[in-house]
Design an enzyme around this catalytic site. Structure first.
Site, PDB file in Angstrom:
ATOM      1  N   LYS A  88      54.209  19.742  -8.620  1.00  0.00           N
ATOM      2  CA  LYS A  88      54.827  18.738  -7.762  1.00  0.00           C
ATOM      3  C   LYS A  88      55.996  19.220  -6.939  1.00  0.00           C
ATOM      4  O   LYS A  88      56.747  20.246  -7.299  1.00  0.00           O
ATOM      5  CB  LYS A  88      55.663  17.623  -9.046  1.00  0.00           C
ATOM      6  N   SER A 163      56.285   8.479  -9.349  1.00  0.00           N
ATOM      7  CA  SER A 163      56.553   9.444  -8.312  1.00  0.00           C
ATOM      8  C   SER A 163      55.480  10.475  -8.212  1.00  0.00           C
ATOM      9  O   SER A 163      55.086  10.821  -7.120  1.00  0.00           O
ATOM     10  CB  SER A 163      57.869   9.798  -7.949  1.00  0.00           C
ATOM     11  N   SER A 187      57.938   8.678 -14.101  1.00  0.00           N
ATOM     12  CA  SER A 187      57.027   9.429 -12.870  1.00  0.00           C
ATOM     13  C   SER A 187      56.145  10.426 -13.422  1.00  0.00           C
ATOM     14  O   SER A 187      55.196  10.779 -12.486  1.00  0.00           O
ATOM     15  CB  SER A 187      58.101  10.126 -11.941  1.00  0.00           C
TER      16      SER A 187
END
Lengths: 512, 99
Positions: A88, A163, A187
């Site tokens: 990420k 997210s 997330s």
């Protein structure tokens, strides 16, 4: 192995991380071959999925060769040595940009590797690239990325959650067998749920936050994502453990999550007490999600678990507390983007003051959701409102934590749906922030209390054929329970349906 | 609960150093109002005597040895700066014209 993984050597990209590690270790394939297969797959499908913001093909191949050389010399660095991973874009890397999905950090490259990345490299894990995300991890759909949305491989008109939608989509599209996410309000778990993958938010303090660009420091936690519970466990053990560089890191042994996953796969849950959270279900929950959840609970009973209903009366207020606490911390953390030391600078024409340049830069560099949260937090922390909002939210946080403590007196783990609905359509909730926030209704309590929590796929929703997640919550530092129960459930689920959930993901059109 | 006016949003934007547009003032005023309305319940839930929790892990005084460790070099620290001058961060003027 699976027809869904074309574009790239389908046999390799279809395998789990543990299978790949075994093949590499046995010399049946090499890390370089595995890495190239995944790079080919990314080249073929990522133009459509857009899971990645940056792919470092050369760096990945170089790291893979390093892993292969280490193995030849008799020293594989870890059980995941040579296996590729998607990272990420909120964790710093010294050899790739870290944008956090924001224009504020376009082209910014950190001078140092985050602790998570240092540990991945030391373990011989090959970082393929950086995955897309809602800007500064604020969002539940990845639509808040300044670089465009990621698409859900199950239905490319739908969001992959957020997210960490880039990481979850990369797994579901077979672009990587492993990924790293971060979870402030859900997330990791909510994207896992809506893409049919596994995601774990470890106990707060279980994984170092050093080099994790801060959104809400008392809630942010990095964790492992995979297509199987065992893969997540192997990755968990690579990244977890005390780090002197993070003052909130817990100085205690890492829970034995891999052993727990292996034990769970044997399928015996006799003696395990499971609590169903009474408050998470009913109105606002999609019928197919509730059906899938009930079937999962029945499955746990069949495996021998003792299932009871547990009330956690303050969980319903967790969302409200979260949307005061997280924006408050965000407004403080994001003050660092001041256009002076790094990142974007706009309007410095020689006539404007520092304050004007700062304001113009932040206006240009931040997207609407980030601005909204900064202002919400500024409001909640301002004189006159502090007690009524931030102070009260912190008290609710205490009540949520007490609910967990009382529940864990009665049961070993709590379960609920991970998120109230399956993946929604791109664009469906962008104009309505509160509707977007509801996606994190069930995941937020574990962030407030800091306990460990996992989402494991529980099948497809009857009405739309999209994945549903089962959330399992365990007490702080009892992360191993998630893996034992998650693996037991996963094994039973696969046996019942005659294959893994991702065998059923639609075939993506491969770019020519 | 209080409703957030356009002027208050403008004030918040100023505090937060966000040069928001006129159109944004309207949008954010409505949205912040909706959000605050939804989360205002926290006021009714927790009694006076409930202690606040600021952090999930009750840690205090995490110390390390007071020893010199390597840090970023000047080149590294300045590498990402939007503007530098004489090995320093260059910033726009800080004082107003009248000062």
């Amino acid at each position: 192995m699976t027809s869904t993984a074309s574009g790239g050597d389908a046999e390799l990209t279809g395998l789990s991380a543990s299978e790949l590690a075994a093949k590499i270790s046995a010399g049946e394939t090499s890390s370089e071959e595995v890495t190239r297969a995944h790079l080919d797959r990314i080249a073929a499908v990522d133009p459509e999925v857009h899971a990645f913001l940056h792919v470092d093909a050369d760096g990945a191949v170089e790291a893979a060769r390093g892993a292969d050389e280490a193995r030849s010399a008799g020293g594989a660095a870890s059980p995941l040595a040579g296996v590729p991973l998607a990272l990420k874009d909120v964790l710093t890397t010294s050899d790739m940009p870290t944008t956090c999905g924001s224009k504020m950090l376009e082209d910014w490259t950190s001078p140092y590797d985050s602790t998570v990345v240092q540990r991945l490299r030391a373990a011989g894990v090959v970082v393929l690239g950086k995955t897309n995300m809602d800007e500064f991890a604020m969002g539940s759909s990845t639509e808040n990325s300044a670089y465009g949305p990621t698409r859900n491989p199950w239905d490319t008109d739908r969001v992959p959650g957020g997210s960490g939608g880039g990481s979850s989509a990369a797994l579901a599209a077979f672009e990587a067998p492993l990924a790293i996410g971060t979870d402030t309000g859900g997330s990791i778990r909510q994207p896992a749920a809506v893409t049919g993958t596994v995601g774990v938010k470890p106990t707060y303090g279980g994984v170092s936050r050093h080099g994790l660009v801060a959104f809400s420091s008392s809630l942010d936690q990095a964790g492992p994502c995979g297509r199987t519970v065992l893969d997540a466990a192997l990755l968990h053990e690579v990244i977890a453990g005390h780090d002197p560089m993070d003052a909130t890191s817990i100085d205690a042994p890492v829970p034995r999550v891999t052993a727990a996953a292996r034990e769970g796969a044997a399928g015996d849950l006799r003696g395990v007490r499971v609590g169903v959270v009474r408050e998470f279900g009913g109105q606002g929950y999609q019928e197919g999600v509730q059906q899938s959840f009930r079937a999962a609970v029945d499955q746990l009973t069949e495996l021998g678990a003792e299932v009871v209903e547990v009330s956690c009366p303050h969980f319903e207020h967790a969302l409200s507390a979260y949307y005061l606490i997280a924006p408050s911390e965000c407004s403080s953390n994001l003050a660092r983007f001041d256009a002076m030391r790094y990142g974007l600078r706009v309007g410095d024409d020689g006539s404007r003051s520092t304050e004007e340049v700062m304001s113009l830069t932040r206006e240009a560099g931040f997207g609407p959701e980030v601005k909204r949260r900064i202002m919400l937090g500024t409001y909640a922390l301002s004189a006159g409102y502090y007690e009524a909002y931030y102070g009260q939210a912190q008290k609710v946080r205490t009540l949520v934590t007490r609910d967990f403590a009382a529940a864990f007196e009665q049961v070993d783990v709590l379960v609920s749906p991970t998120t109230p609905t399956t993946a929604f359509r791109i664009g469906e909730r962008v104009e309505d922030p509160m509707a977007m926030y509801l996606a994190d209704l069930c995941t937020i309590p574990s962030n407030l209390a800091g306990n460990a929590s996992m989402s494991v796929p529980s099948g497809l929703s009857a009405e739309d054929g999209l994945p549903v997640g089962l959330q399992i919550m365990a007490p702080p530092m009892a992360d191993d329970r998630l893996y034992r129960i998650g693996a037991a459930y996963e094994t039973a689920r696969d046996a019942a349906t005659g294959g893994t959930l991702l065998d059923r993901v639609p075939r993506l059109e491969v770019a020519s | 609960m209080p409703t957030i006016s356009r002027d208050e949003v403008a004030h918040l934007a100023g505090l937060a150093r966000l040069a928001v547009t006129e159109a944004e003032l309207d949008t954010f005023a409505g949205q912040l109002d909706d959000i605050l309305d939804s989360v205002a319940k926290v006021n009714e839930v927790a009694a006076e005597d409930i202690p606040p929790t600021s952090h999930a892990v009750p840690l205090t005084n995490v110390f390390r040895e007071d020893v010199v460790r390597p840090g970023l070099s000047r080149e590294q620290a300045l590498a990402n700066a939007p503007a530098t001058e004489e090995n320093r961060f260059r910033v726009p003027r800080i004082l107003s014209e009248e000062a």
